[in-house]
Design a protein around this motif. Structure first.
Motif: not given
Length: 494
Positions: A337-345, A347-355, A365-367, A389-395
């Motif tokens: 939550p501090d950086v608003n990103a996901y940490y993958c297995p 060891g890489k970050l999936l940062p927040f891109r856009n709404y 929210k698209n990561y 590339q890996r994408k994560i979509t969350r409400t």
């Protein structure tokens, strides 16, 4: 001896209509309960002070209520039916030798009266139900169902490409009333080209709709419209044929099954899009009747993050099951939550891109991971085998969504699901086939809304007339203590 009845068509001189209708008749009891005299001052401004007297507004609304109670949608059939019923004639205030209004008069009067007048009638009926204790109000069940429009799929016309903006001499856009009808019922040119390409693709595929049935048409709301009712929308429900429909959205009180709100919506939109407006009008009606609203029950079609956050903002508890695609956590990924990103297995970050927006009216929210990180990752074959590339979509409303998901899996959530099934679904099962809502006989969304309001008012009136206020036996014993002592005496026990 065998009897033979002889009929003589004679003129009856001494006849009183009220003596021929019993006191327990439905329409006699309805006339005692429902007072429609408030319609006179509200409709006075719609008429001129000169000319021939028009149709009495009280008689007009009584006729429409009779049509809903008798499950008659046609104005011609309704008047023919009323002319043969003594109790209905007494309810309308007509004698046997009086002619009923012409069917076209009813149609013109329906178009003359605004929608607010029909809503006021529904509010009056709902207030009577509240006064008799038929409404609890703290919990409301919401659902919707398609209602056939007064239009046919065979008469659909293709939309034309939108014409360029027409300007007047002063350089201002011309009013919509001066533009041709084809310009109003049009679509963007790029949308028509996209639909034409999709149609050609489906027609060229072996075994497709166009291949097996060359005369079949691929129609949609993007490319076609109904010339008789442009606001009707093509929709389909599982197990039913495609048709031009309106969407009937309603709220039902679980206490006695009284309908607390009903509205007509466009049938090509998601149910979840109509929830905020429905809740605002429903809450305003309940507040006007001093009935608090605390909980809302609905099915999964109303589930999205925006609706959960909206209901929480208004202080309401949402008992709406979350979507089956929703997962509280993503396996192998950790949210930071501090950086608003996901940490993958890896060891890489999936940062927040856009709404982004969703078709059901919510936001997401698209990561997304960096392309270089995924291309060199040893876990790519297992993580994203078909994409780069890996994408994560969350409400965008993850916290309210998570709370709704937790309520759904609780014991209370299972109970509220049964409450919804036993409340709003039986109401829809009676309202649509038995109150003249198999097909809307009017044109336009406003006409459909008036028809649904009348059907719901008739439904609530029948609930009101069936209600009987009974006193418990214990109250009768308290009022008569000598009777209570008689029941406890040895002689009575013997």
């Amino acid at each position: 001896m065998q009897g033979h009845k002889q009929f003589t068509d004679k003129v009856v001189v001494h006849f009183r209509l009220s003596e021929r209708v019993p006191r327990h008749n439905l329409y006699r009891r309805l006339d005692e309960v429902l007072d429609l005299r408030f319609l006179y001052p509200e409709t006075q401004v719609l008429y001129s002070h000169t000319g021939q007297p028009a149709l009495d507004p009280v008689v007009f609304f009584k006729l429409l209520l009779v049509g809903r109670l008798e499950n008659i949608a046609s104005d011609r059939r309704l008047l023919a039916h009323c002319a043969l019923r003594l109790d209905i004639l007494l309810f309308l205030g007509y004698e046997l030798d009086e002619e009923l209004p012409w069917h076209s008069t009813i149609s013109r009067t329906r178009q003359l009266y605004p929608t607010a007048l029909f809503e006021h009638l529904f509010d009056r009926v709902f207030h009577l139900c509240v006064a008799q204790g038929l409404v609890a109000g703290d919990t409301q069940a919401i659902d919707s169902a398609p209602v056939k429009a007064n239009a046919s799929l065979d008469s659909l016309c293709e939309k034309q490409a939108a014409a360029p903006l027409v300007l007047t001499v002063a350089g201002q856009p011309a009013p919509a009333s001066t533009l041709p009808t084809a310009a109003l019922l049009s679509a963007p040119a790029h949308q028509l080209r996209r639909e034409a390409a999709r149609k050609a693709k489906h027609g060229s595929e072996p075994g497709a709709l166009g291949g097996k049935r060359p005369h079949a048409r691929l129609v949609s709301n993007k490319t076609h419209y109904s010339p008789s009712d442009p606001e009707a929308r093509i929709s389909i429900k599982p197990g039913k044929a495609r048709a031009l429909n309106y969407l009937c959205s309603l709220a039902v009180d679980p206490a006695k099954g009284v309908i607390s709100h009903i509205q007509a919506d466009l049938a090509d939109s998601h149910d979840s899009l109509h929830l905020p407006g429905l809740i605002e009008r429903l809450q305003a009606r309940l507040t006007a009747n001093e009935v608090p609203l605390r909980e809302v029950v609905a099915d999964t079609s109303y589930a999205n993050g925006f609706n959960y956050a909206f209901l929480e903002q208004r202080g309401l508890t949402a008992w709406i099951p979350a979507s089956k695609l929703y997962k509280p956590t993503i396996e192998g990924f950790t949210y930071l939550p501090d950086v608003n990103a996901y940490y993958c297995p890896a060891g890489k970050l999936l940062p927040f891109r856009n709404y982004g927006s969703t078709p059901d009216g919510s936001w997401q929210k698209n990561y997304r991971a960096d392309y270089k990180d995924c291309s060199r990752c040893p876990l790519k074959a297992r993580c994203v085998p078909k994409t780069a590339q890996r994408k994560i979509t969350r409400t965008a409303f993850d916290a309210p969504y998570l709370r709704a998901w937790q309520r759904q899996h609780s014991r209370q959530g299972q109970h509220m699901r049964r409450v919804r099934q036993g409340t709003v679904e039986p109401a829809l099962g009676q309202l649509l086939p038995h109150y003249g809502l198999r097909r809307v006989g009017t044109k336009g969304q406003a006409g459909a809304h008036k028809t649904m309001l009348l059907a719901a008012a008739a439904y609530n009136l029948r609930k009101l007339l069936k209600h009987r206020v009974t006193q418990p036996r214990s109250m009768a014993l308290v009022l008569q203590p000598d009777l209570l002592s008689a029941f406890s005496s040895p002689f009575w026990l013997a």
